[in-house]
Design an enzyme around this catalytic site. Structure first.
Site, short mmCIF file in Angstrom:
data_model
loop_
_atom_site.label_atom_id
_atom_site.label_comp_id
_atom_site.label_asym_id
_atom_site.label_seq_id
_atom_site.Cartn_x
_atom_site.Cartn_y
_atom_site.Cartn_z
N GLU A 1 0.93 -1.12 0.17
CA GLU A 1 -0.02 0.02 0.02
C GLU A 1 1.03 1.16 0.13
OE1 GLU A 1 -2.48 0.11 3.59
OE2 GLU A 1 -2.63 2.31 3.45
N ARG B 1 0.78 10.10 0.35
CA ARG B 1 1.29 11.55 1.00
C ARG B 1 2.36 11.85 0.42
NH1 ARG B 1 1.49 8.75 6.93
NH2 ARG B 1 -0.01 7.22 6.41
N LYS C 1 -10.50 -1.54 6.92
CA LYS C 1 -9.32 -1.32 7.71
C LYS C 1 -9.84 -0.69 8.97
CE LYS C 1 -5.38 1.44 6.72
NZ LYS C 1 -4.63 2.42 5.66
O1 LIG Z 1 -3.39 7.16 5.70
C1 LIG Z 1 -3.52 6.01 5.50
O2 LIG Z 1 -4.49 5.57 4.58
C2 LIG Z 1 -2.64 5.10 6.22
O3 LIG Z 1 -2.72 3.75 5.91
C3 LIG Z 1 -2.13 5.46 7.74
C4 LIG Z 1 -1.40 4.27 7.98
O4 LIG Z 1 -1.91 2.93 8.00
C5 LIG Z 1 -0.74 4.30 9.30
O5 LIG Z 1 -0.10 5.62 9.45
C6 LIG Z 1 0.25 3.24 9.50
O6 LIG Z 1 0.54 3.32 10.73
P1 LIG Z 1 1.93 2.75 11.48
O7 LIG Z 1 2.05 1.52 11.03
O8 LIG Z 1 1.52 2.66 13.05
O9 LIG Z 1 2.90 3.59 11.11
#
Ligand SMILES: O=C(O)C(=O)C[C@H](O)[C@H](O)COP(=O)(O)O
Length: 207
Positions: A40, A44, A128
């Site tokens: 994925e 960003r 999700k």
């Molecule tokens: O914005 C989205 O669509 C995302 O997917 C956000 C991410 O899933 C998280 O930022 C991952 O989180 P961490 O593994 O804790 O770094």
């Protein structure tokens, strides 16, 4: 590909932020080498769409899609460059309608019962849970399992090797998402072998 198929590819879905499109193919190769055939790429960074396009063209065995898809325009852009799916941190009618009319595999983010109900009303079978640990994590997913027994989840946000098995043991969890498997420092220093190692270690640690 349907949303549930996306969640069934690998127990771990790497959440990737790429700053430089030149890293896209080496990273996809490193993940494949480590046994993970899904990624994925979050929208960003400016590099995201061209990275998805490169991987979709050069490495069809890698299932590449986008994360951080927060409006229908982005969802269409992902489809146009060959992305196979879109993950979002949230759920909106605009995204749900776009996914339906364009036949796009869409995994919305949910954090409440009402959001799961909006997903169900729109025929979504996999969501999700975001940000997973902050909104209630394991306990919330156990709670959702009662009224929403058929809904499957990919908890993301706060998942790590320390809690990954607790999530994966739940019957309504098909996979977990996480950024830990692709450390930014490893990408920027070109240490793709380390990423392959992290994938192999994580997969071997799944109970
Ligand atoms: O914005 C989205 O669509 C995302 O997917 C956000 C991410 O899933 C998280 O930022 C991952 O989180 P961490 O593994 O804790 O770094």
């Amino acid at each position: 590909m349907k949303a549930l198929d996306v969640l069934g590819i690998s127990p771990i879905v790497p959440v990737v932020v790429l700053d430089d499109p030149k890293d896209a193919l080496p990273l996809a190769d490193a993940l494949l080498e480590g046994g993970i055939a899904v990624m994925e790429i979050t929208l960003r960074s400016d590099a995201a769409l061209s990275s998805i396009e490169q991987i979709a063209k050069a490495l069809p065995e890698m299932n590449v899609g986008a994360g951080t898809v927060i409006n229908p325009e982005q969802m269409l852009a992902v489809k146009n460059v060959g992305g196979k799916f879109s993950f979002s941190p949230g759920i909106s009618n605009g995204l749900l309608e776009c996914a339906k009319s364009e036949n796009i595999a869409f995994i919305p983010g949910v954090a409440s019962a009402s959001e799961v109900m909006l997903a169900i009303e729109n025929g979504v079978e996999g969501c999700k849970l975001f940000p997973a640990t902050a909104v209630g994590g394991i306990e919330l997913l156990k709670g959702f399992g009662g009224p929403f027994g058929d809904m499957k989840f990919c908890p993301t946000g706060g998942v790590s090797p320390n809690n990954m098995n607790d999530f994966l043991a739940l019957p309504n969890v098909l996979c977990v998402g996480g950024s830990w498997i692709v450390p930014k420092a490893s990408v920027s220093s070109g240490d793709f072998a380390h990423i392959t190692k992290l994938c192999k270690t994580a997969l071997a640690d799944i109970k």
